[in-house]
Enzyme design. Structure first.
Site, PDB file in Angstrom:
ATOM      1  N   ARG A  48       0.826  -1.218   0.000  1.00 58.10           N
ATOM      2  CA  ARG A  48       0.000   0.000   0.000  1.00 58.10           C
ATOM      3  C   ARG A  48       0.862   1.271   0.000  1.00 58.10           C
ATOM      4  NH1 ARG A  48      -0.397   4.611   2.843  1.00 58.10           N
ATOM      5  NH2 ARG A  48      -0.057   3.435   4.762  1.00 58.10           N
ATOM      6  N   ASP A  49       1.590   1.526   1.080  1.00 58.45           N
ATOM      7  CA  ASP A  49       2.359   2.779   1.190  1.00 58.45           C
ATOM      8  C   ASP A  49       3.495   2.780   0.167  1.00 58.45           C
ATOM      9  OD1 ASP A  49       3.228   5.221   2.166  1.00 58.45           O
ATOM     10  OD2 ASP A  49       3.246   4.599   4.254  1.00 58.45           O
ATOM     11  N   HIS A  98       5.342   4.306  12.730  1.00 56.05           N
ATOM     12  CA  HIS A  98       5.354   4.241  11.260  1.00 56.05           C
ATOM     13  C   HIS A  98       6.310   5.346  10.780  1.00 56.05           C
ATOM     14  CE1 HIS A  98       2.951   3.842   7.345  1.00 56.05           C
ATOM     15  NE2 HIS A  98       3.487   5.042   7.174  1.00 56.05           N
ATOM     16  N   HIS A 130       8.901   7.142   8.305  1.00 57.24           N
ATOM     17  CA  HIS A 130       9.454   7.275   6.943  1.00 57.24           C
ATOM     18  C   HIS A 130      10.914   7.691   7.105  1.00 57.24           C
ATOM     19  CE1 HIS A 130       5.993   6.845   4.132  1.00 57.24           C
ATOM     20  NE2 HIS A 130       5.344   6.918   5.292  1.00 57.24           N
ATOM     21  N   CYS A 183       3.979   9.641   0.693  1.00 58.83           N
ATOM     22  CA  CYS A 183       2.593  10.110   0.704  1.00 58.83           C
ATOM     23  C   CYS A 183       2.438  11.190  -0.369  1.00 58.83           C
ATOM     24  CB  CYS A 183       2.224  10.679   2.076  1.00 58.83           C
ATOM     25  SG  CYS A 183       0.573  11.392   2.128  1.00 58.83           S
ATOM     26  N   ASN A 243       9.195   4.410   3.414  1.00 59.98           N
ATOM     27  CA  ASN A 243       9.106   3.983   4.825  1.00 59.98           C
ATOM     28  C   ASN A 243      10.438   3.376   5.230  1.00 59.98           C
ATOM     29  OD1 ASN A 243       6.249   3.478   3.570  1.00 59.98           O
ATOM     30  ND2 ASN A 243       5.943   3.630   5.757  1.00 59.98           N
TER      31      ASN A 243
HETATM   32  P1  HMG Z   1     -13.748  13.755  -1.225  1.00 60.07           P
HETATM   33  O1  HMG Z   1     -13.697  14.364  -2.583  1.00 60.07           O
HETATM   34  O2  HMG Z   1     -13.823  14.667  -0.054  1.00 60.07           O
HETATM   35  O3  HMG Z   1     -14.933  12.705  -1.105  1.00 60.07           O
HETATM   36  O4  HMG Z   1     -12.511  12.762  -1.065  1.00 60.07           O
HETATM   37  P2  HMG Z   1     -16.443  12.849  -1.385  1.00 60.07           P
HETATM   38  O5  HMG Z   1     -17.120  12.032  -0.318  1.00 60.07           O
HETATM   39  O6  HMG Z   1     -16.841  14.292  -1.562  1.00 60.07           O
HETATM   40  O7  HMG Z   1     -16.605  12.108  -2.800  1.00 60.07           O
HETATM   41  C1  HMG Z   1     -16.002  12.601  -3.989  1.00 60.07           C
HETATM   42  C2  HMG Z   1     -15.788  11.480  -4.965  1.00 60.07           C
HETATM   43  O8  HMG Z   1     -14.869  10.522  -4.405  1.00 60.07           O
HETATM   44  C3  HMG Z   1     -17.067  10.704  -5.258  1.00 60.07           C
HETATM   45  O9  HMG Z   1     -16.974  10.216  -6.595  1.00 60.07           O
HETATM   46  C4  HMG Z   1     -17.003   9.532  -4.329  1.00 60.07           C
HETATM   47  O10 HMG Z   1     -17.723   8.409  -4.794  1.00 60.07           O
HETATM   48  C5  HMG Z   1     -15.503   9.243  -4.338  1.00 60.07           C
HETATM   49  P3  HMG Z   1     -17.695  10.953  -7.815  1.00 60.07           P
HETATM   50  O11 HMG Z   1     -19.147  10.978  -7.436  1.00 60.07           O
HETATM   51  O12 HMG Z   1     -17.095  12.340  -7.880  1.00 60.07           O
HETATM   52  O13 HMG Z   1     -17.361  10.113  -8.989  1.00 60.07           O
HETATM   53  N1  HMG Z   1     -15.058   8.556  -3.115  1.00 60.07           N
HETATM   54  C6  HMG Z   1     -14.426   7.379  -3.127  1.00 60.07           C
HETATM   55  N2  HMG Z   1     -14.028   6.585  -4.144  1.00 60.07           N
HETATM   56  C7  HMG Z   1     -13.395   5.440  -3.802  1.00 60.07           C
HETATM   57  N3  HMG Z   1     -13.152   5.082  -2.525  1.00 60.07           N
HETATM   58  C8  HMG Z   1     -13.537   5.864  -1.500  1.00 60.07           C
HETATM   59  C9  HMG Z   1     -14.202   7.070  -1.786  1.00 60.07           C
HETATM   60  N4  HMG Z   1     -14.703   8.051  -1.009  1.00 60.07           N
HETATM   61  C10 HMG Z   1     -15.236   8.958  -1.843  1.00 60.07           C
HETATM   62  N5  HMG Z   1     -13.268   5.484  -0.250  1.00 60.07           N
HETATM   63  C11 HMG Z   1     -11.218  11.005  -0.069  1.00 60.07           C
HETATM   64  C12 HMG Z   1     -12.213  12.150   0.150  1.00 60.07           C
HETATM   65  C13 HMG Z   1     -10.652  10.626   1.274  1.00 60.07           C
HETATM   66  C14 HMG Z   1     -11.969   9.834  -0.695  1.00 60.07           C
HETATM   67  C15 HMG Z   1     -10.108  11.475  -1.039  1.00 60.07           C
HETATM   68  O14 HMG Z   1      -9.568  12.679  -0.575  1.00 60.07           O
HETATM   69  C16 HMG Z   1      -8.997  10.459  -1.180  1.00 60.07           C
HETATM   70  O15 HMG Z   1      -9.194   9.369  -1.688  1.00 60.07           O
HETATM   71  N6  HMG Z   1      -7.785  10.825  -0.757  1.00 60.07           N
HETATM   72  C17 HMG Z   1      -6.619   9.960  -0.887  1.00 60.07           C
HETATM   73  C18 HMG Z   1      -5.904   9.926   0.402  1.00 60.07           C
HETATM   74  C19 HMG Z   1      -4.760   8.935   0.339  1.00 60.07           C
HETATM   75  O16 HMG Z   1      -4.918   7.800  -0.063  1.00 60.07           O
HETATM   76  N7  HMG Z   1      -3.551   9.393   0.782  1.00 60.07           N
HETATM   77  C20 HMG Z   1      -2.406   8.557   0.862  1.00 60.07           C
HETATM   78  C21 HMG Z   1      -2.519   7.538   1.971  1.00 60.07           C
HETATM   79  S1  HMG Z   1      -2.307   8.235   3.604  1.00 60.07           S
HETATM   80  C22 HMG Z   1      -0.606   8.057   3.915  1.00 60.07           C
HETATM   81  O17 HMG Z   1       0.132   7.700   3.041  1.00 60.07           O
HETATM   82  C23 HMG Z   1      -0.112   8.291   5.309  1.00 60.07           C
HETATM   83  C24 HMG Z   1       0.128   6.977   6.092  1.00 60.07           C
HETATM   84  O18 HMG Z   1       1.007   6.133   5.394  1.00 60.07           O
HETATM   85  C25 HMG Z   1       0.697   7.293   7.474  1.00 60.07           C
HETATM   86  C26 HMG Z   1       1.891   8.239   7.433  1.00 60.07           C
HETATM   87  O19 HMG Z   1       2.878   7.962   6.706  1.00 60.07           O
HETATM   88  O20 HMG Z   1       1.836   9.227   8.160  1.00 60.07           O
HETATM   89  C27 HMG Z   1      -1.200   6.206   6.289  1.00 60.07           C
HETATM   90 MG    MG Z   2       3.165   6.293   5.390  1.00 54.80          MG
END
Ligand code: HMG
Ligand code: MG
Length: 314
Positions: free
Chosen positions: A18-19, A210, A212, A243, A252
């Site tokens: 995933r990450d 976690h 990085h 990210c 990571n």
């Molecule tokens: P949004 O635009 O606020 O959501 O996105 P919404 O509820 O307004 O919906 C907008 C559109 O997104 C709609 O589709 C929904 O169906 C769709 P449309 O009608 O426009 O075609 N939607 C989704 N589609 C698939 N799966 C879902 C989903 N939810 C809504 N679950 C949202 C909010 C969170 C979905 C968006 O901002 C997003 O996907 N962001 C990506 C965030 C991400 O993956 N970041 C990287 C991972 S986090 C990380 O790496 C940190 C970590 O490793 C820890 C660390 O290192 O600190 C975990």
């Molecule tokens: Mg991370």
């Protein structure tokens, strides 16, 4: 000299599929992702974050979450989890047979907003529905707090913010909280201070770290966290990762680097280091065609190559 107080065993949560892959520009087929997860499980990793059920527009590299999660041949005793931002993601993950999910939000408001388009308060509010569903389904729920040790937009983030969020998450029924150093801003004395403050309020066994490795501090921060009472660490095969909503975020902490360190100290992980080296070589050199980011696998592979040269050179 301060005596080291160390655990006899540590659990590693492998987040590479995933990450590690979420930020990769090179296309990785679903079949290769499935192979990666299956090989990691065979190497002894007992928890693997397979993918993320997030917006495919935001994270195109993981748009095949369904195929990957449903396609993995699961080994008994291994926890196969997925990252979910909201109820929609949780429902999609459940439909694909996932029984362990990880929510995520950030300690800093700016990163939270950029990453999931919600404030911290809105995110916590929205997690209630997910938690209720997970409890009703009997599924396990983990959560990440990002930017705990620093935010690329806001700088230093007081640990008090993380403590407040962690309390809310535990009250929601989240079993385990992973403390994210999203862009590797944490430093050893800060990690020691933050964890001491956190564990004065909340039980260390509910937390993972976690790290990085953006600034090369992930391994030393892990050692400090280990001494502070943390027994669960997230790592990524080969040190892949980053990210998309955190400028400058790199990989990571590498799984092989941590396993090497822990093994050298007699700490059990259940992970086979030789297998990790083989998987790292395959995913980095053959599939992604990049230089291996992790130190141990790079050194081990160079050593093996030198040995080959010695045997064939008269
Ligand atoms: P949004 O635009 O606020 O959501 O996105 P919404 O509820 O307004 O919906 C907008 C559109 O997104 C709609 O589709 C929904 O169906 C769709 P449309 O009608 O426009 O075609 N939607 C989704 N589609 C698939 N799966 C879902 C989903 N939810 C809504 N679950 C949202 C909010 C969170 C979905 C968006 O901002 C997003 O996907 N962001 C990506 C965030 C991400 O993956 N970041 C990287 C991972 S986090 C990380 O790496 C940190 C970590 O490793 C820890 C660390 O290192 O600190 C975990
Ligand atoms: Mg991370």
């Amino acid at each position: 000299m301060i005596p080291l107080v160390l655990p006899s065993a540590v659990k590693i949560v492998e987040v590479g599929p995933r990450d590690g892959l979420q930020n990769e520009s090179k296309h990785v087929s679903s079949a290769d992702k499935i192979s990666l997860i299956e090989r990691l499980a065979a190497a002894g990793l007992s928890q693997i974050e397979m993918t993320a059920f997030v917006s495919p527009r935001q994270i195109p590299a993981l748009a095949d979450a369904n195929e990957v999660a449903a396609g993995v041949c699961k080994l008994p005793g291994v926890e196969y989890s997925a990252l979910v931002p909201n109820l929609q993601g949780y429902e999609a993950a459940s439909k694909a047979g996932v029984t362990s999910c990880a929510l995520f939000l950030s300690a800093s408001e700016t990163h939270c907003q950029k990453n999931i388009n919600k404030s911290v308060a809105q995110a916590l509010e929205s997690f209630q529905a997910v938690s209720q569903r997970a409890r009703a389904d009997g599924n396990r729920l983990r959560a990440y707090i990002s930017t705990v040790f620093g935010c690329p937009y806001e700088g230093e983030v007081p640990i008090a913010k993380t403590i407040d969020i962690a309390r809310s998450l535990l009250a929601l029924g989240v079993e385990e909280i992973s403390l994210g150093d999203t862009t590797g801003m944490g430093t050893p004395l800060q990690v020691a201070r933050y964890l001491a403050e956190l564990f004065a309020e909340l039980p260390p066994e509910r937390f993972a770290c976690h790290f990085h490795d953006t600034r090369g501090t992930a391994l030393v921060n892990s050692l400090i966290a280990l001494q502070s009472g943390v027994k669960i660490f997230d790592t990524s095969i080969g040190g892949l990762g980053g990210c998309p909503y955190a400028p400058g975020a790199t990989g990571n902490l590498a799984t092989d680097d941590l396993v090497y360190l822990l093994t050298s100290m007699g700490i059990e992980t259940g992970v086979k280091l030789a297998e990790l080296t083989a998987i790292t070589s395959w995913i980095c050199q053959e599939v992604l065609q990049i230089e291996i980011p992790s130190r141990y696998a790079k050194a081990k592979l160079a050593e093996l190559t030198r040995k080959d040269l010695v045997t064939i050179t008269p």
